[in-house]
Design an enzyme around this catalytic site. Structure first.
Site, PDB file in Angstrom:
ATOM      1  N   LYS A 114      25.861  18.571  26.293  1.00  0.00           N
ATOM      2  CA  LYS A 114      26.354  19.934  26.319  1.00  0.00           C
ATOM      3  C   LYS A 114      27.135  20.091  24.799  1.00  0.00           C
ATOM      4  CE  LYS A 114      30.338  18.475  29.147  1.00  0.00           C
ATOM      5  NZ  LYS A 114      31.323  18.607  30.346  1.00  0.00           N
TER       6      LYS A 114
ATOM      7  N   CYS B 219      36.095  25.135   2.173  1.00  0.00           N
ATOM      8  CA  CYS B 219      36.968  24.972   1.047  1.00  0.00           C
ATOM      9  C   CYS B 219      38.443  25.253   1.130  1.00  0.00           C
ATOM     10  CB  CYS B 219      36.284  26.228  -0.071  1.00  0.00           C
ATOM     11  SG  CYS B 219      35.577  27.418   1.000  1.00  0.00           S
TER      12      CYS B 219
ATOM     13  N   CYS C 181      27.289  13.407  39.706  1.00  0.00           N
ATOM     14  CA  CYS C 181      28.697  12.960  39.067  1.00  0.00           C
ATOM     15  C   CYS C 181      29.620  14.058  39.108  1.00  0.00           C
ATOM     16  CB  CYS C 181      28.434  12.556  37.615  1.00  0.00           C
ATOM     17  SG  CYS C 181      27.019  11.509  37.157  1.00  0.00           S
TER      18      CYS C 181
ATOM     19  N   MET D 183      24.061  13.701  34.275  1.00  0.00           N
ATOM     20  CA  MET D 183      23.281  12.416  33.827  1.00  0.00           C
ATOM     21  C   MET D 183      22.044  12.930  32.948  1.00  0.00           C
ATOM     22  SD  MET D 183      24.626   9.987  34.763  1.00  0.00           S
ATOM     23  CE  MET D 183      23.562   8.634  34.574  1.00  0.00           C
TER      24      MET D 183
ATOM     25  N   GLU E  26      36.786   9.936  26.134  1.00  0.00           N
ATOM     26  CA  GLU E  26      37.950  10.912  25.825  1.00  0.00           C
ATOM     27  C   GLU E  26      39.190  10.838  26.879  1.00  0.00           C
ATOM     28  OE1 GLU E  26      37.665  15.065  26.237  1.00  0.00           O
ATOM     29  OE2 GLU E  26      35.785  14.979  27.290  1.00  0.00           O
TER      30      GLU E  26
ATOM     31  N   CYS F  74      29.644  10.149  44.136  1.00  0.00           N
ATOM     32  CA  CYS F  74      28.846   9.094  43.867  1.00  0.00           C
ATOM     33  C   CYS F  74      28.548   8.043  44.853  1.00  0.00           C
ATOM     34  CB  CYS F  74      29.189   8.266  42.454  1.00  0.00           C
ATOM     35  SG  CYS F  74      28.084   6.819  41.932  1.00  0.00           S
TER      36      CYS F  74
ATOM     37  N   CYS G  54      24.052   2.301  39.251  1.00  0.00           N
ATOM     38  CA  CYS G  54      23.846   3.685  39.200  1.00  0.00           C
ATOM     39  C   CYS G  54      22.197   3.990  39.440  1.00  0.00           C
ATOM     40  CB  CYS G  54      24.019   4.342  37.786  1.00  0.00           C
ATOM     41  SG  CYS G  54      23.189   5.800  37.514  1.00  0.00           S
TER      42      CYS G  54
ATOM     43  N   ASN H  71      36.007  31.310   2.681  1.00  0.00           N
ATOM     44  CA  ASN H  71      36.193  30.043   3.250  1.00  0.00           C
ATOM     45  C   ASN H  71      35.748  30.115   4.871  1.00  0.00           C
ATOM     46  OD1 ASN H  71      37.044  27.385   4.421  1.00  0.00           O
ATOM     47  ND2 ASN H  71      39.254  28.145   4.128  1.00  0.00           N
ATOM     48  N   GLY H  72      34.818  29.424   5.069  1.00  0.00           N
ATOM     49  CA  GLY H  72      34.240  29.667   6.653  1.00  0.00           C
ATOM     50  C   GLY H  72      32.834  29.443   6.646  1.00  0.00           C
TER      51      GLY H  72
END
Lengths: 476, 1506
Positions: B953, B23, B1124, B494, B902, B1129, B1118, B249-250
């Site tokens: 993860k 909020c 990895c 993997m 990413e 690899c 693969c 708030n939280g």
């Protein structure tokens, strides 16, 4: 895991062999293993794969825990390595010498590199274990009181016997030959497996409490009924003794021998159990070996050691592709490529696409053999190749000794099996269910007798599986 | 509506306890206590200006709730009421929400209770309200609104407040007895001082709904406001805030534990202030209410019990007081002392509190919520989530500040003062002699948790014990050994494709049925490495006392600095013979035959209870004595059973539970034990095994046994911190009992009995199965076996656990795609489908209801289906360039979409190749590190994916070790080769759901054409998060299974974090439908999707798009090496090693063939089931059913019906996205700016514009930059080509992604995220003309400025908040002071700070340079020195740079501080220090020493990384 970059850092190193010219002077083992440091490097090359294909159905038939002992060898923990090896394989000293090592062709490294030298490592571990006194009898803690008969003392029978004995059963192994070991003793030449190696293992088996009854041909000397009466379970591990025959004119001439006869006599002679007169010798003869498989190779090695003048090996199948790279083009499957065995290195001529048409000779024996060249063409029923004779390709050569090494078709349909009234599968092997039991309750089958002629390592696996099945059967 | 909710809960996967909210909050107060109507108007204005922090529901009108806490408007009531009122302060006013159907009855009840309690009714007032302004569903649930006036004759002040508190509790309890729940009967406030107006509206509707608030005569000296953003849209009038005391708030992450710990304390509660009345206060809290409501309940209890509000706040939400903080000894003692009384309510929290006299604000230790305040010269204080919520004349500003982490701020209207943190805490900390009490009373045991001695007592039984507790070779080699050797938890890659515990044929340990929960979106995980100063593993054990009271006895407890005990520690404990520390051991065993376990547990519970009754304050439960006749009770079951038994008997606080168990070895095991109630664990068998492994040579001789043992303990402790931090919990004492796990595959009744409060969605194994599994292990230990079974949990083993990807499946698939062989593909798909049918996965238990087959040609073409395919995010960096580009080419050729991952993307890939191939990933990921996320990156995408978590993860960060960062990767990620790159666990601009909405808004502005997706990982409650994501206006939500692949992740996370996508997806679909949100948002799924069967099941459960990660890699070659993380690899996919990359043989055709085969198979299956279009089967779980043919000793107990549940929907509503989001960017200034700069953008002259700006003008500059980047590419325009001069308070993300050539100058101040993703532009902030304050002492911008900046310049004439320049990789910034965690994770750029820094500066900083003017010479005490060195500034280059930029700073802002520094340059220069990362220096040296850095290959390390 060993060293993550080991496969990039180290080159493969193999066992050392005596030079061909030297080694054909004797029947003794001609390989020797490198020093332990070398194995540390070789173990380091293992990548400890997430899916170790060496340990899958494409690789080791006995499902050795290869990555685990590779790592232990890398770390110099030999006894631990032996403990892991022993978990899956009763006789690594046989497989470490004789196995064609599908583990190595399935090794993930062989996708694009030299595979890990798994077979050498296996041999090194077990020899280290013997020389360090780690291979000791492991008799069972308590006895079940159940009695089990194992018929046949080849690798399948012995593996089953050991597993069953260790589970606490009273195990008797019947062998029709004078000494236990089956093909290992009588089929494999000494230069590939010296017989003391078998004796060394038999000693352990005996000390664990297994009874060996040799020179007994079950079915002839004792009856199936007797077996059933005396034992709680019976395991048939008699091997696939029925050889494939060549039915062409002149096949009954003297000087034409089945490979098994030839090798058995040679082995017995080397062991000092046979006089020279009974030996089939290749000395100073032109020798023809029909059949391009491993048995053929063994015959070549034997013939060379006997002092053959010249050897020709013919194979009806086409010549496989040459493949000089270390990687496996059919990874992880078994590649159909041109292979040169150690016996080939010792000298022989090889031909492919050859059909034997007839033998010519006299009362002294075979003199000349007539051949045709054949080609293989895509067949009508999908996939299978059809054989076709090449017109006008006939030729003939002179031979004084012909050895038929064309493999085996199935288990011998002997009296024992008839007494049991055992059913066979389409190929003529003993029909078994998923638990290795034949159509007769309490009678199990393992090894070549059930699966057809195959690798020693498969025989060991089958023997172990049968033992497990028998345990389950008796536990019920 | 309530009934509907219950029905959803009963039949579906919805669970109201999973709802989250966040909020905007604020207050305004006259310091002198003067009451005015203006305050109320200003409160409403604040609310309206925070409206973007709230949300509306599926009807686009029903707000999630807003409210206001005010002083009682005596004059107003006097005038409006028909009855007379006594003097102000001598009567109470209650605001009541009554059931409309039984309003009269409720009032009658209230009157009865009131008389019974000795009060006098003054009268009732029906509260005027205007329902027509509300949304439809808010009206449906509108309660009857009444105000109740009453008095206790002769009583006023605190005593009256206490009476009113008791009365309210009585009313609530009576209402409960009458069957009214919280939504039927609710009392927002009952007080003589405060009144709360609240309801289900957005702030704009507030005043219109309650005309009271518009009456001039309605006055108050203070107003606390709250605008709620809830993840659901079920109206809940009672959950609107503020509550009676607080606005929050939280999110409280440890709520389950906090509730449990209080629930059992009733018996021990006493207070002279309440006397016998105290019993009327029970239950203290309503566990079904929100976390904030529970917090309010307890806050109320403690303040009513005599503690001040400030004291209570410090006790419930202690700031961090670890040794790294330089704080007063008395204050540290205060916190330590209170640890013995109450465990922290942990989680991100900005809290407002008021009793009508004082009003204050407090921020938790992590400081993850914003709070900005202004104190005016005229005596007003405004504090809110954002600055600029009230217009204030710059000349009137006395001070501008922010709430810093762990700091409090109070306005006392009685004392007419603003009281700051130091004064408050100094006062509270010395309220009682806590330090002396602690010194004199705390119990210490000599040698405890010190160097361990020899294990070895169990050597002879070792093999047997290992069997009995199910140890495998993998446990030894893959878990224990790496922990011993490296002192950290083992890492793998993997993902997981082995069977889950619930389906495994092998006997499983009970721990493995529990899945770790983690924070996503609604609260942030913590970085346990870089921010470990806020974390703590210490706790107290011993007997706890009355929480209403304080005495020296309270702290007669033993402090454990961490929870892992050695064998010696157990001995020491046992031998402790102290009055307040009585320790006793009880056996944790049961008779080793069937149907004995339940009884064994029962007996254990009773035995522990009797030991507690006998005065023991520490109980050690031990399974050491197991033998053939006595098996070990699973330690987790024993712990939780005893814990809850004691809770139920109200005796839990009297003792601590310590475990001595051979069963526990993995970090996950420890975490579950602690989370379910243990205080300490002694894993004796592990210590034996370590000794044995060392004897055998597994552990090098040079490592002593002591070191080996300590390493293991260190690894466990590190791992525990990580597991806690992924849930956003920072202290062990609040983690303990918090039960932050969900069960997967455990029977509901079993869980309700032994693990109450834990979620279990699909039922499963109960006592019988758990017992059977235990006995199977136990018997094996006492029977000769031919060999120990392989476990194969991690790596495939022939006789081990089944894996979905068998060797045969991989070989068949690769054969299929290489030879374009559909028959081989079918072989592959048979392998998978058979495996999964054999109970490998949850979906393996489903089957399709038979449909009527149609001919194949009626099914939509392959191309239509393939469009729904995406590749899962895999970064360039985790996989090689070759592999990454192959995927992009393949997906682009197919008309499907690949995902950049990413790691940024090389701009060269934005240009199509000559052969027509396109290397550009259509989906671009925006993850926590923001690698390469600049304006160009944004505009070159079709979809922008915000990665909240990843399957392998969730809740964790990662790092790319320096050796993997080659030249190319460095370029793409805007870093320097060889420098380690860290991905933080949280997005530092997303700490809650409204922050996510803001990032979505930023990205929408940064590329208006792109779809925005949000990637979540499945867990119980993911559906409610998805609903929140839908309300944040994301276009797609991705639900990932827990099992997805990964480049590197701790094994415990791969195995135990998150849940199956089947449940997550089903829950998402159900909750989106229940809330009327499904039509707005697309749903994508990924996680071990393999075949058409998987896809159709996923579609039927609600997915319309499908992601493929692992299987796409398999088709490129693969082979599941799972290496990895080691860069080795051998097929050139997951490696950056040039030698290995040459081994890559994958082709785009291989991927294309796979996708085509899959589509072909899907079509065949659709034809068989009778569907022509994929859309028709989306969400049709009515076509799925449980496959009854599957027989398995565990599956019998599973209940999948909740997965297939379909909430009632209006006719004609589709089960997939039909309308899409309506993105409202009308509040953005950019459209106007673009129009004004049009000529410049078309190549004209430079332009200067002037604009006024307000806090609801957000993401200013992002769209302008997008336009500019499209036209001029990465280099943009020349400096200052477009200059905009703003005045006012800028909204969040001012100057986000600002492109080169744009200059923003702001006179005023700005909120959070200034210069987010700055891409080359320039931002200048200075105070408005006429300001009277000294700029360097005031806050000019909020938190997380320059997050992920890649280039540009920024000048701040003032201080900024927390986390300045986090993940900066190229921008240059000058600022006059920063909050905590400055320059965290920075990898490039330069920062000049002419003032103070907060703590933990430069944590995880691997690149870039910071210069700090350190006049106090204490900067190094605030700096995290793990990765950086501090140097004097002496290099000429540095001096020139500093001088130049300070000159510029002065020129741009007129900063008096800059002037002062420049005027005495020679004197000031020595006070500057330079912060230089160690790695960065090496990398720079490498670059300068060798122009071609490639030859100088960085040596490969074997360091394990995560």
């Amino acid at each position: 895991m060993g060293k993550p970059t080991g496969f990039l850092d180290y080159q493969p190193e193999y066992y050392l062999s005596e030079a061909p010219g030297e080694r054909i002077r004797h029947f003794k083992e001609f390989i020797s293993l490198p020093a332990p440091e070398a194995f540390s490097r070789q173990g380091a090359r293992c990548m400890d794969c997430g899916i170790p294909f060496c340990h899958s159905e494409y690789g080791c038939p006995v499902y050795n825990l290869i990555p685990e002992w590779n790592d232990l060898v890398y770390r110099d923990l030999w006894q631990e390595a032996y403990n892991r090896l022993e978990q899956t394989n009763n006789f690594p000293e046989f497989t470490g010498r004789l196995c064609p090592a599908p583990c190595e062709t399935a090794c993930t490294l062989s996708i694009n590199d030299h595979p890990v030298t798994i077979k050498n490592i296996e041999l090194a571990i077990i020899e280290q274990a013997f020389s360090s006194g780690w291979v000791i009898p492991k008799p069972p803690g308590n006895e079940t009181g159940k009695r089990i008969a194992v018929i046949g003392s080849g690798p399948a029978g012995l593996a089953a016997a050991q597993q069953l004995r260790r589970s606490g059963h009273d195990v008797t192994v019947f062998e029709k030959s004078p000494m236990p070991g089956g093909l290992l003793r009588y089929g494999i030449p000494d230069f590939k497996l010296e017989k003391w190696i078998i004796d060394r293992r038999l000693e352990q088996l005996e000390q664990e409490g297994i009874t060996f009854e040799t020179n007994i041909d079950v079915g002839e000397d004792i009856s199936a009924r007797f077996l059933v009466k005396s034992f709680d379970a019976i395991l048939l591990a008699t091997g696939a003794g029925e050889p494939r025959r060549l039915e062409v004119p002149g096949a009954d001439l003297a000087g034409i021998h089945l490979a098994m006869d030839y090798l058995t006599r040679s082995n017995m002679f080397v062991a000092g159990k046979l006089g020279e007169t009974e030996l089939i010798t290749a000395r100073d003869k032109n020798v023809l070996v029909i059949g391009g498989g491993d048995t053929g190779s063994d015959c070549i090695g034997t013939a060379n050691r006997q002092g053959a003048r010249h050897i020709l090996q013919v194979e009806i199948l086409p010549k496989p592709a040459e493949h000089s790279k270390p990687c496996n083009p059919a990874w992880p499957g078994w590649p159909n490529i041109m292979r040169t065995s150690s016996s080939h290195e010792e000298g022989c001529e090889r031909e492919w696409g050859i059909a034997t048409r007839s033998f010519q000779g006299d009362h002294h024996g075979v003199k000349r053999v007539h051949f045709n060249r054949v080609e293989w063409i895509a067949g009508k029923n999908n996939g299978n190749l059809d054989i076709k004779e090449i017109r006008g390709s006939g030729f003939s050569r002179e031979f004084e000794l012909v050895i038929l090494a064309m493999g085996f078709v199935h288990v011998e349909h002997n009296r024992l099996l008839k007494q049991f009234n055992i059913e066979f599968d389409q190929k003529g092997n003993i029909l078994t269910d998923a638990r290795q039991m034949s159509t007769v309750a309490g009678v199990f089958a393992a090894g070549d007798a059930a699966a057809g002629a195959s690798l020693i390592v498969r025989a060991i696996y089958q023997g172990r599986r049968a033992a497990r099945a028998i345990n389950a059967y008796l536990g019920r | 509506m309530t009934d509907m909710r219950l029905q959803y809960q009963r039949h579906g996967l919805y669970d109201p306890s999973q709802e989250h909210d966040a909020c905007g909050i604020g207050f305004v107060v006259n310091v002198d206590g003067h009451k005015s109507h203006t305050i109320i108007e200003e409160g409403l204005t604040i609310l309206c200006n925070l409206e973007h922090r709230g949300a509306v529901g599926g009807d686009r009108k029903t707000g999630d709730g807003a409210g206001m806490l005010l002083q009682i408007p005596h004059a107003f009531f006097q005038e409006t009421n028909e009855f007379a009122l006594p003097d102000p302060g001598s009567y109470g006013v209650g605001f009541l929400f009554l059931p409309p159907s039984a309003s009269n009855q409720a009032r009658e009840m209230a009157e009865q209770i009131l008389y019974a309690e000795g009060a006098r009714l003054l009268g009732w007032r029906s509260v005027p309200h205007v329902p027509s302004v509300l949304g439809e569903s808010a009206v449906k649930s509108l309660p009857d609104l009444w105000q109740l006036f009453l008095a206790y004759d002769g009583i006023s002040g605190d005593i009256l407040e206490r009476k009113l508190y008791v009365l309210r509790k009585c009313l609530e309890n009576r209402a409960r007895e009458l069957g009214w729940n919280r939504s039927d009967f609710y009392i927002p406030s009952l007080s003589s001082r405060t009144i709360v107006y609240k309801g289900m509206f957005v702030s704009g509707q507030f005043a219109a709904f309650y005309p009271d608030l518009t009456q001039e005569i309605f006055t108050s000296a203070l107003a606390m406001v709250h605008q709620r953003y809830s993840t659901n849209t079920f109206p809940s009038w009672s959950l609107a805030q503020p509550f009676r005391f607080i606005g929050h708030n939280g999110e409280i992450n440890t709520i389950r534990g906090n509730i449990n710990k209080l629930r059992d304390r009733n018996a021990a509660l006493s207070s002279p202030l309440f006397g016998k009345d105290i019993e009327k206060l029970f239950p203290i809290l309503d566990p079904s209410a929100s976390d904030s409501a529970c917090f309010d309940n307890v806050f109320e209890l403690l303040t009513m019990g005599g503690r001040s509000m400030e004291h209570t706040m410090m006790m419930m939400v202690p700031e961090a007081f670890g040794l790294k903080y330089h704080i007063s000894r008395d204050k540290r003692a205060f916190y330590e002392y209170h640890m013995t009384i109450m465990d922290p309510w942990d989680g991100p929290a900005a809290l407002l509190f008021s009793d009508g006299i004082k009003i204050g604000a407090y921020l938790d230790r992590n400081g993850l919520r914003p709070g900005r305040y202004v104190i005016t010269r005229q005596g007003k204080v405004v504090l809110a989530s954002e600055t600029g919520v009230l217009p204030i004349d710059p000349r009137d500003v006395k001070e501008k500040g922010r709430l810093a982490p762990g700091k409090m701020f109070v306005v006392d209207t009685e004392r007419r003062r603003v009281v700051k943190d130091n004064e408050i805490k100094a006062h509270v900390s010395r309220w009682k002699p806590y330090r002396r009490w602690l010194e004199e009373n705390k119990i210490e045991l000599k040698g405890l948790l010190q160097v361990p001695g020899q294990a070895g007592s169990e050597n002879a039984r070792l093999p047997q014990l290992k069997m009995a507790f199910g140890y495998t070779q993998e446990d030894l080699n893959m878990i224990i050994l790496p922990m011993v050797l490296n002192a950290q938890e083992p890492v793998g890659s993997m993902g997981n494709d082995a069977k889950l515990a619930a389906f495994s044929d092998q006997p499983q340990l009970l721990y493995t049925y529990f899945r770790q929960r983690f924070a996503q979106v609604t609260n942030p995980p913590i970085d346990p490495y870089r921010e470990n100063l806020v974390m703590s593993l210490s706790s107290w054990v011993g007997r706890q006392h009355n929480i209403m009271d304080e005495s020296p006895i309270h702290c007669r407890q033993l402090k454990l600095s961490h929870p892992i005990l050695t064998d010696d520690d157990i001995e020491r404990l046992k031998q402790a013979d102290l009055q307040f520390l009585k320790v006793v051991k009880v056996p944790m065993l049961f008779a080793s035959h069937s149907e004995a376990l339940e009884q064994g547990i029962h007996r254990l519970c009773l035995e522990v209870e009797s030991k507690v009754d006998a005065g023991n304050s520490v109980i050690i439960m031990s399974d050491r004595e197991l033998d053939q006749e006595h098996a070990a009770i699973p330690a987790l079951l024993a712990t939780s059973a005893v814990h809850h038994h004691l809770v139920r008997r109200a005796k839990r606080h009297l003792t601590a539970l310590i475990l001595e168990t051979g069963e526990c070895r993995e970090i996950h095991h420890f975490a579950t034990l602690l989370s379910f109630g243990a205080s300490g664990v002694n894993p004796y068998l592990v210590f034996e095994i370590i000794r044995n492994m060392r004897d055998k040579g597994y552990i090098p001789v040079k490592q002593s046994l002591t070191d080996a043992t300590l390493n293991y303990i260190t690894a466990v402790n590190k791992g525990l911190l990580k597991i806690m931090s992924k849930m956003g919990i920072s202290t062990m004492r609040s983690y303990r009992h918090a039960q932050t796990f969900e069960a997967l595959g455990l029977d509901r009744n079993f869980v309700d009995q032994y693990f109450p409060g834990t979620h279990t969605q699909i039922g499963g194994a109960g006592m019988d199965v758990i017992e059977l599994e235990t006995l199977l292990r136990h018997r094996r230990a006492f029977q000769p076996a031919d060999r120990s079974a392989d476990s194969g949990k991690y790596h495939y083993r022939h006789e081990g656990e089944d894996h979905l990807l068998s060797p045969e499946a991989i070989v068949s698939l690769q054969e299929a795609v290489r030879n374009n062989d559909y028959a081989a593909y079918k072989k592959y798909s048979d392998c998978i489908n058979t495996k999964s049918k054999q109970l490998g996965t949850l979906r393996g238990l489903f089957r399709f209801k038979p449909g009527s087959a149609i001919s194949l040609d009626r099914v939509e073409p392959e191309e239509q289906i393939i469009k729904r395919f995406v590749t899962a995010a895999m970064s360039f960096g985790s996989i090689s360039k070759e592999a990454h580009e192959t995927l992009a080419i393949a997906m682009n050729r197919l008309g499907a979409r690949s995902n950049s991952g990413e790691g940024g993307e090389d701009p060269e890939r934005y240009t199509v190749l000559n052969n027509g191939d396109n290397l550009n990933s259509k989906i671009k990921q925006v993850a926590s590190a923001r690698f390469g996320v600049n304006s160009m990156y944004l505009i070159n995408s079709e979809e922008l994916q915000i990665k909240m978590s990843q399957g392998a993860k969730p809740g964790e960060g990662g790092q790319l070790p320096g050796f993997k960062v080659d030249k190319m990767i460095a370029r793409v990620r805007h870093a320097i080769p060889g420098v380690m790159l860290i991905s933080p666990p949280p997005h530092h601009d997303i700490y809650s759901i409204e922050d996510l909405a803001q990032l979505i808004f930023d990205l929408k502005c940064g590329n208006p054409q792109a779809r925005i997706s949000v990637k979540l990982v499945s867990e119980a409650g993911v559906g409610t998060v998805a609903a929140g994501v839908a309300k944040a206006k994301a276009d797609t939500v991705v639900i990932s299974g827990h099992d997805g692949g990964t480049g590197a992740s701790p094994l415990s996370s791969i195995k135990y974090a998150g849940s199956c996508w089947e449940t997550g997806l089903a829950e998402t679909q159900q909750i989106l439908e229940m809330n009327g949100l499904r039509n707005l948002i697309r749903v994508q799924v990924d996680g071990q999707l393999r075949t058409a069967r998987d896809i159709i099941i996923a579609a039927m459960l609600g997915a319309e798009e499908f992601g493929f990660g692992t299987i796409a890699l398999i088709s490129m070659g693969c082979i599941m090496m799972r290496k990895c993380h080691l860069n080795t690899c051998p097929v050139g996919i997951a490696t950056q090693d040039p030698v290995l990359r040459e081994r890559f043989t994958g082709k785009p055709e291989h991927v294309i063939n796979f996708m085509r085969f899959l589509a072909r198979e899907i079509r065949e299956l659709m034809a068989e089931l009778g569907f022509t279009r994929m859309n028709d089967l989306i969400g049709r779980r009515d076509y799925l059913e449980t496959d009854t043919a599957i027989e398995h000793f565990k599956s019998r107990h599973l209940d999948l019906t909740r997965i297939f549940f379909m909430p009632d929907q209006p006719d004609g509503i589709k089960h997939y996205c039909t309308t899409g989001q309506r993105q409202d960017r009308s509040s953005s200034l950019d459209k106007n700016l673009i129009r004004s700069a049009r000529r410049t953008l078309e190549g004209g002259q430079p332009v200067t514009l002037r604009r006024r700006i307000r806090n609801n003008h957000r993401s200013t500059g992002a769209s302008l930059s997008a336009e500019l980047s499209k036209l001029f590419g990465i280099n943009g325009l020349p400096e200052d080509h477009i200059t905009v001069k703003f005045q006012g308070s800028a909204g969040q993300s001012f100057g986000a992604f600002l492109a080169p050539g744009i200059t923003f100058q702001l006179e005023g101040d700005a909120n959070d995220y200034v210069g987010k993703g700055l891409s080359g532009g320039k931002i200048i902030l200075k105070p408005p003309k006429g300001s009277q304050f000294l700029p360097q002492n005031n806050i000019i911008a909020g938190n997380v400025c320059l997050f992920g900046a890649t280039g540009g310049e920024v000048y701040f004439n003032g201080m900024v908040g927390e986390r300045f320049c986090v993940r900066n990789s190229g921008a240059i910034a000058v600022v006059e002071g920063v909050g905590d965690h400055g320059c965290e994770y920075m990898t490039g750029g330069r920062v000049i700070i002419l003032g103070k820094t907060g703590v933990n500066f430069a944590a995880g900083m691997s690149g870039g340079i910071a210069y700090i003017l350190d006049t106090t010479q204490l900067f190094d005490t605030n700096c995290n020195l793990d990765m950086v060195d501090i140097e004097v500034v002496h290099e000429p280059d540095d001096i020139v740079f500093l001088n130049n930029y300070i000159v510029r700073h002065h020129r741009y802002t007129g900063s008096p501080l800059a002037r002062q520094v420049l005027d005495s340059w020679e004197d000031m220069l020595p006070f500057f220090v330079k912060v230089l990362p160690v790695d960065y220096r090496k990398a720079l040296e490498r670059i300068t020493s060798q122009t071609s850095g490639d030859e100088d290959s960085v040596t490969m390390t074997e360091e394990v990384f995560t």
